[in-house]
Design a protein around this motif. Structure first.
Motif, PDB file in Angstrom:
ATOM      1  N   MET A  17       0.405  -3.777   4.192  1.00  0.00           N
ATOM      2  CA  MET A  17      -0.851  -3.805   4.836  1.00  0.00           C
ATOM      3  C   MET A  17      -1.124  -5.194   5.413  1.00  0.00           C
ATOM      4  SD  MET A  17      -2.653  -1.091   5.448  1.00  0.00           S
ATOM      5  CE  MET A  17      -3.875  -0.800   7.165  1.00  0.00           C
ATOM      6  N   HIS A  69       0.962  -1.129   0.026  1.00  0.00           N
ATOM      7  CA  HIS A  69       0.135   0.217  -0.004  1.00  0.00           C
ATOM      8  C   HIS A  69       0.887   1.181  -0.149  1.00  0.00           C
ATOM      9  CE1 HIS A  69      -3.846  -1.654   1.915  1.00  0.00           C
ATOM     10  NE2 HIS A  69      -3.772  -2.297   0.754  1.00  0.00           N
ATOM     11  N   HIS A 110       3.811   1.140   2.736  1.00  0.00           N
ATOM     12  CA  HIS A 110       3.821   0.166   3.864  1.00  0.00           C
ATOM     13  C   HIS A 110       3.160  -0.930   3.232  1.00  0.00           C
ATOM     14  CE1 HIS A 110      -0.264   2.264   3.920  1.00  0.00           C
ATOM     15  NE2 HIS A 110      -0.716   1.037   4.314  1.00  0.00           N
ATOM     16  N   MET A 119      -5.575   5.335   0.864  1.00  0.00           N
ATOM     17  CA  MET A 119      -4.554   4.172   0.609  1.00  0.00           C
ATOM     18  C   MET A 119      -4.717   3.647  -0.885  1.00  0.00           C
ATOM     19  SD  MET A 119      -3.639   2.269   4.004  1.00  0.00           S
ATOM     20  CE  MET A 119      -5.408   1.598   4.360  1.00  0.00           C
TER      21      MET A 119
HETATM   22 CU   LIG Z   1      -2.611   0.278   4.050  1.00  0.00          CU
END
Ligand SMILES: [Cu+2]
Length: 155
Positions: free
Chosen positions: A118, A82, A116, A93
């Motif tokens: 997720m 993400h 990041h 996102m």
């Molecule tokens: Cu995320």
């Protein structure tokens, strides 16, 4: 308070080199001394809703670009790549099913408010969570990610 040094240094990782030695017969061996794609500073933050995020740095010390293709964990049912993006003052996102490019000789930072990983339906233990990263060229990299408290500075 905040004195747990394991946060940044406690990450064990094994870099799987794809296919082992790839030197063609008769060719000079590639200069690979110390050059690698490696993961630093991996840490996870979990929420009571069993959703979590993993932040880390990918350092590419090689002379060719690589790509983080996907990730999985035995501690989560699903891991997605993400990125938090701002569009007209609204944060949202977006998924990166194509992966994150890792430039040659460069690095990519997965940080709060940015890229990041997720995690969905996370079950964390005191030992942290395991994570398997799949790179286009480097292959699979397995690591253990410590879980940090929600109020801990993640930068
Ligand atoms: Cu995320």
């Amino acid at each position: 308070m905040g004195g747990r040094g394991a946060r940044t240094l406690g990450v064990m990782l094994l870099v799987g080199l794809p296919g082992g030695c790839r030197t063609r017969e008769g060719a000079e061996p590639l200069r690979t001394s110390g050059a690698s794609v490696r993961v630093e500073r991996a840490r996870a933050r979990l929420t009571p809703a069993q959703v979590g995020a993993v932040y880390l740095s990918v350092v590419n010390a090689t002379e060719s670009a690589d790509r983080l293709l996907s990730a999985e964990s035995s501690s989560a049912t699903k891991v997605e790549l993400h990125e938090v993006v701002a569009r007209e003052d609204v944060l949202s996102m977006v998924m990166h099913p194509e992966g994150f490019p890792i430039p040659a000789g460069g690095r990519v930072e997965l940080v709060p408010g940015g890229k990041h990983l997720m995690l969905y339906n996370v079950r964390a233990s005191a030992d942290g969570i395991d994570l398997l990263l799949r790179f286009e060229k480097t292959g699979a990299v397995r690591l253990n990610v410590p879980v940090v408290a929600a109020d801990e500075d993640m930068r």
